[in-house]
Scaffold this active site. Structure first.
Site, PDB file in Angstrom:
ATOM      1  N   LYS A 100       0.457  -1.186  -0.133  1.00  0.00           N
ATOM      2  CA  LYS A 100      -0.293  -0.067   0.090  1.00  0.00           C
ATOM      3  C   LYS A 100       0.827   1.334  -0.219  1.00  0.00           C
ATOM      4  O   LYS A 100       0.763   1.635  -0.872  1.00  0.00           O
ATOM      5  CB  LYS A 100      -1.190   0.445   0.921  1.00  0.00           C
ATOM      6  CG  LYS A 100      -1.430   1.341   1.488  1.00  0.00           C
ATOM      7  CD  LYS A 100      -2.082   0.929   2.577  1.00  0.00           C
ATOM      8  CE  LYS A 100      -1.922   2.017   4.108  1.00  0.00           C
ATOM      9  NZ  LYS A 100      -1.233   3.466   3.616  1.00  0.00           N
ATOM     10  N   ASN A 101       1.651   1.196   1.298  1.00  0.00           N
ATOM     11  CA  ASN A 101       2.434   2.104   1.271  1.00  0.00           C
ATOM     12  C   ASN A 101       3.731   3.079   0.178  1.00  0.00           C
ATOM     13  O   ASN A 101       4.055   3.759  -0.353  1.00  0.00           O
ATOM     14  CB  ASN A 101       3.282   2.464   2.755  1.00  0.00           C
ATOM     15  CG  ASN A 101       2.320   2.518   4.055  1.00  0.00           C
ATOM     16  OD1 ASN A 101       1.055   3.811   3.439  1.00  0.00           O
ATOM     17  ND2 ASN A 101       2.052   2.340   4.849  1.00  0.00           N
ATOM     18  N   CYS A 128      -5.490  11.395  10.543  1.00  0.00           N
ATOM     19  CA  CYS A 128      -5.904   9.445  11.252  1.00  0.00           C
ATOM     20  C   CYS A 128      -6.137   9.757  12.751  1.00  0.00           C
ATOM     21  O   CYS A 128      -6.206  10.953  13.183  1.00  0.00           O
ATOM     22  CB  CYS A 128      -4.627   8.949  10.659  1.00  0.00           C
ATOM     23  SG  CYS A 128      -2.997   9.779  11.979  1.00  0.00           S
ATOM     24  N   ARG A 131      -0.457  14.848  12.871  1.00  0.00           N
ATOM     25  CA  ARG A 131       1.161  14.735  11.488  1.00  0.00           C
ATOM     26  C   ARG A 131       1.329  15.640  10.853  1.00  0.00           C
ATOM     27  O   ARG A 131       0.246  16.164   9.330  1.00  0.00           O
ATOM     28  CB  ARG A 131       0.155  13.429  10.814  1.00  0.00           C
ATOM     29  CG  ARG A 131      -0.214  11.826  11.800  1.00  0.00           C
ATOM     30  CD  ARG A 131      -0.621  10.948  11.036  1.00  0.00           C
ATOM     31  NE  ARG A 131       0.022  10.877   9.986  1.00  0.00           N
ATOM     32  CZ  ARG A 131       0.020   9.187   9.187  1.00  0.00           C
ATOM     33  NH1 ARG A 131      -1.366   9.188   9.495  1.00  0.00           N
ATOM     34  NH2 ARG A 131       0.570   8.803   8.528  1.00  0.00           N
ATOM     35  N   ASP A 160       3.478   0.077  12.430  1.00  0.00           N
ATOM     36  CA  ASP A 160       2.090  -0.192  11.433  1.00  0.00           C
ATOM     37  C   ASP A 160       1.969  -1.545  11.932  1.00  0.00           C
ATOM     38  O   ASP A 160       0.546  -2.241  11.394  1.00  0.00           O
ATOM     39  CB  ASP A 160       1.710  -0.114   9.645  1.00  0.00           C
ATOM     40  CG  ASP A 160       2.251   1.482  10.012  1.00  0.00           C
ATOM     41  OD1 ASP A 160       1.641   2.512   9.941  1.00  0.00           O
ATOM     42  OD2 ASP A 160       2.355   1.794   8.465  1.00  0.00           O
ATOM     43  N   ARG A 177      -9.219  -0.166   3.761  1.00  0.00           N
ATOM     44  CA  ARG A 177      -8.523   0.746   2.921  1.00  0.00           C
ATOM     45  C   ARG A 177      -6.940   0.326   2.937  1.00  0.00           C
ATOM     46  O   ARG A 177      -6.573   0.354   1.315  1.00  0.00           O
ATOM     47  CB  ARG A 177      -7.763   2.112   4.347  1.00  0.00           C
ATOM     48  CG  ARG A 177      -9.048   3.270   4.138  1.00  0.00           C
ATOM     49  CD  ARG A 177      -8.416   4.455   4.503  1.00  0.00           C
ATOM     50  NE  ARG A 177      -6.874   4.792   4.899  1.00  0.00           N
ATOM     51  CZ  ARG A 177      -5.567   4.598   5.208  1.00  0.00           C
ATOM     52  NH1 ARG A 177      -6.577   4.733   6.915  1.00  0.00           N
ATOM     53  NH2 ARG A 177      -4.873   4.812   5.170  1.00  0.00           N
TER      54      ARG A 177
HETATM   55  C1  UD1 Z   1       3.680   7.054   6.900  1.00  0.00           C
HETATM   56  C2  UD1 Z   1       3.460   5.662   6.334  1.00  0.00           C
HETATM   57  C3  UD1 Z   1       1.995   4.907   7.979  1.00  0.00           C
HETATM   58  C4  UD1 Z   1       3.555   5.295   8.718  1.00  0.00           C
HETATM   59  C5  UD1 Z   1       4.092   6.101   9.151  1.00  0.00           C
HETATM   60  C6  UD1 Z   1       5.381   5.526  10.197  1.00  0.00           C
HETATM   61  C7  UD1 Z   1       2.549   5.779   3.834  1.00  0.00           C
HETATM   62  C8  UD1 Z   1       1.859   6.080   2.992  1.00  0.00           C
HETATM   63  N1  UD1 Z   1       2.095   6.420   5.078  1.00  0.00           N
HETATM   64  O1  UD1 Z   1       2.936   8.015   6.703  1.00  0.00           O
HETATM   65  O2  UD1 Z   1       1.523   4.285   7.166  1.00  0.00           O
HETATM   66  O3  UD1 Z   1       2.199   4.546   9.966  1.00  0.00           O
HETATM   67  O4  UD1 Z   1       4.888   6.340   7.292  1.00  0.00           O
HETATM   68  O5  UD1 Z   1       6.658   3.869   9.668  1.00  0.00           O
HETATM   69  O6  UD1 Z   1       3.786   5.281   4.288  1.00  0.00           O
HETATM   70  N2  UD1 Z   1       6.898  14.157  11.616  1.00  0.00           N
HETATM   71  C9  UD1 Z   1       6.526  15.433  11.799  1.00  0.00           C
HETATM   72  N3  UD1 Z   1       7.027  15.947  10.336  1.00  0.00           N
HETATM   73  C10 UD1 Z   1       6.976  15.879   9.719  1.00  0.00           C
HETATM   74  C11 UD1 Z   1       6.168  14.536   8.730  1.00  0.00           C
HETATM   75  C12 UD1 Z   1       6.125  13.682   9.369  1.00  0.00           C
HETATM   76  O7  UD1 Z   1       7.284  15.876  12.680  1.00  0.00           O
HETATM   77  O8  UD1 Z   1       6.762  16.945   8.180  1.00  0.00           O
HETATM   78  C13 UD1 Z   1       6.785  13.153  12.233  1.00  0.00           C
HETATM   79  C14 UD1 Z   1       4.996  12.688  12.499  1.00  0.00           C
HETATM   80  O9  UD1 Z   1       4.267  13.043  13.265  1.00  0.00           O
HETATM   81  C15 UD1 Z   1       5.560  11.030  13.015  1.00  0.00           C
HETATM   82  C16 UD1 Z   1       6.689  10.648  12.311  1.00  0.00           C
HETATM   83  O10 UD1 Z   1       6.921  12.287  12.104  1.00  0.00           O
HETATM   84  O11 UD1 Z   1       5.248  11.297  14.580  1.00  0.00           O
HETATM   85  C17 UD1 Z   1       6.833   9.743  11.127  1.00  0.00           C
HETATM   86  O12 UD1 Z   1       5.652  10.417  10.123  1.00  0.00           O
HETATM   87  P1  UD1 Z   1       5.772   9.729   8.691  1.00  0.00           P
HETATM   88  O13 UD1 Z   1       7.386   9.091   8.671  1.00  0.00           O
HETATM   89  O14 UD1 Z   1       5.868  11.385   8.169  1.00  0.00           O
HETATM   90  O15 UD1 Z   1       4.850   9.583   8.403  1.00  0.00           O
HETATM   91  P2  UD1 Z   1       3.594   9.554   7.417  1.00  0.00           P
HETATM   92  O16 UD1 Z   1       4.711   9.264   5.857  1.00  0.00           O
HETATM   93  O17 UD1 Z   1       2.717  10.125   7.350  1.00  0.00           O
END
Ligand code: UD1
Length: 425
Positions: A18-19, A113, A118, A303, A395
């Site tokens: 998915k990701n 979410c 996030r 996850d 999803r």
């Molecule tokens: C992706 C995955 C999700 C998984 C997550 C962590 C996809 C579509 N989704 O989500 O399934 O649970 O990685 O493995 O691939 N953060 C910040 N600032 C930012 C971005 C992130 O502070 O600009 C923080 C978030 O709040 C969180 C952490 O970084 O605590 C990890 O987030 P991130 O790796 O970005 O997750 P996603 O890409 O949203």
């Protein structure tokens, strides 16, 4: 509706990730041209992304249920998200993909979410460092640049989304872009491989430093690409095998991606056998407790944390889970408790009392992996469990009912996932 307490036995083929899919579909816009993506999972998130691309003028054609051809030659750089998809999370990849290709994008703010805030500040920091102006107003993000110029970007958190997004934005940036402290998840490598196959020059994906040497749009070629298997779907079925003291073979997987989970299952006493593209989990009636800390890849994936917590209710003693990635990812515990789990939460740590007697009840999925956790627990519970809000599960899990049935589970869908469901015996 699941009637549990039966060992799962058999083989299950794992679908595409998915990701990776929700990154590579928008990456076709970054690459431009016409591309064919194979091994797409047949899940809601993918169907939704296809609808978004079509609404932008890209032509999407399913050549078969898991093969998509995207003709991105006439795509717009302004996204008018269909109303029902406005809450989509992974829409943030459109920003990087369009900024990279067109130096301009207007994209509705990504949805949230159910497990904490996030932010996308790291994505924005990267776009700005490349030379883009980013404005957030009226619920949308406007990004534009006269020129994108390669630079060094250090991520404060190793965000998966920011890594992929900045990588896409930098594909055509002048000179070299370096992303430091980037995430290393397998789907980052997959997205980089797709872009490289089309003509991009991305090195280091899967390590903590990614280097992107800007290429010209005219360097890009139309390509066919096959998506990697879904690490989290595979892990969910492995845990389902372990919690039911069954014997489950997950096929079409990359065993290396499963090492963190396999190690924990072995610590608990399960037997693990692995081949080139399969893993067999042989569960045990006596399971040991253990400790789990979620981390970025190659650590234990957040996850799989909810599903693993369900399994730990069956350990012979107290287990501890620490969630380091998302601040609020234990919200499903109330629902798990309805099935008999005894879990105490303190901040980011959960203490899970073992040897819990799980019994069927009516529970509600609160997000995708919380839903998977309830399915796994229900498979081990005595009697019938009704899970509502299964649209969350749709999803990210292709055909979960049929896949579980093929493993011997008593499971059936009794509603469309959103409509109120009448409880049956
Ligand atoms: C992706 C995955 C999700 C998984 C997550 C962590 C996809 C579509 N989704 O989500 O399934 O649970 O990685 O493995 O691939 N953060 C910040 N600032 C930012 C971005 C992130 O502070 O600009 C923080 C978030 O709040 C969180 C952490 O970084 O605590 C990890 O987030 P991130 O790796 O970005 O997750 P996603 O890409 O949203």
């Amino acid at each position: 509706m699941i009637s549990g307490n039966k060992p799962l036995k058999g083989r299950v083929d794992i679908s595409g990730a998915k990701n990776a899919a929700v990154a590579i579909i928008p990456a076709t816009l970054c690459a431009g041209g016409v591309h064919t993506i194979e091994n797409l999972p047949q899940i809601e998130d993918v169907r939704n992304y296809i609808a978004v691309l079509e609404s932008m003028g890209a032509k999407c054609r399913l050549l078969n249920p898991s093969t998509l051809q995207v003709d991105a030659r006439k795509a717009n750089s302004t996204v008018h998200m269909p109303d029902n998809l406005k809450g989509m999370r992974a829409s943030y990849y459109l920003i990087g993909a369009l900024l990279g290709r067109y130096k301009h994008a207007v994209v509705p703010m990504p949805g949230g979410c159910n497990f904490g805030s996030r932010p996308i500040d790291q994505h924005i920091k990267g776009f700005e460092a490349l030379g883009a102006t980013v404005v957030q107003e009226h619920g949308s993000i406007f990004v534009s640049a006269q020129r994108l110029v390669g630079t060094k970007i250090y991520l404060d958190v190793a965000s998966v989304g920011a890594t992929i997004n900045i990588m896409m934005a930098a594909v055509y940036a002048e000179g070299e872009t370096t992303i430091e402290n980037c995430a290393k998840e397998p789907h980052i490598v997959d997205c980089a491989n797709f872009l490289n196959m089309c003509g991009a020059n991305i090195k280091g994906a899967g390590t903590g430093v990614i280097r992107i040497l800007g290429v010209k749009t005219s360097d890009m070629k139309d390509r066919d690409y096959t998506i990697i298997p879904d690490q989290i779907e595979a892990g969910t079925y492995m845990i389902a095998g372990a919690i039911t003291s069954g014997e489950v073979v997950v096929r079409k997987v990359i065993p290396k991606h499963m090492e963190a989970l396999s190690a924990k299952l072995q610590e608990m006493g399960c037997e693990i056998f692995a081949g080139d593209d399969w893993i067999k989990v042989r569960g045990k009636t006596e399971l040991k407790p253990t400790t789990v800390t979620t981390l970025y890849y190659p650590g234990f994936p957040t996850d799989l944390q909810p599903q693993m917590t369900a399994l730990l209710t069956q350990g012979n003693g107290t287990s501890y889970v620490t969630e380091t990635v998302f601040e609020n990812r234990f919200q499903y515990i109330d629902q798990l408790a309805r099935l008999g789990a005894k879990v105490k939460i303190e901040g980011r740590m959960a203490a899970i009392e073992g040897a819990a007697r799980l019994t069927g009840a009516h529970v509600e999925a609160t997000d995708l992996r919380a839903g998977a956790c309830l399915v796994v627990a229900a498979l081990a519970a005595e009697g019938a469990t009704k899970i509502s809000n299964v649209h969350f599960i749709d999803r990210g899990y292709e055909n979960i009912v049929d896949k579980l049935k093929a493993l011997g589970a008593s499971v059936r869908r009794i509603g469309d996932g959103e409509a109120p469901i009448v409880m049956e015996a």
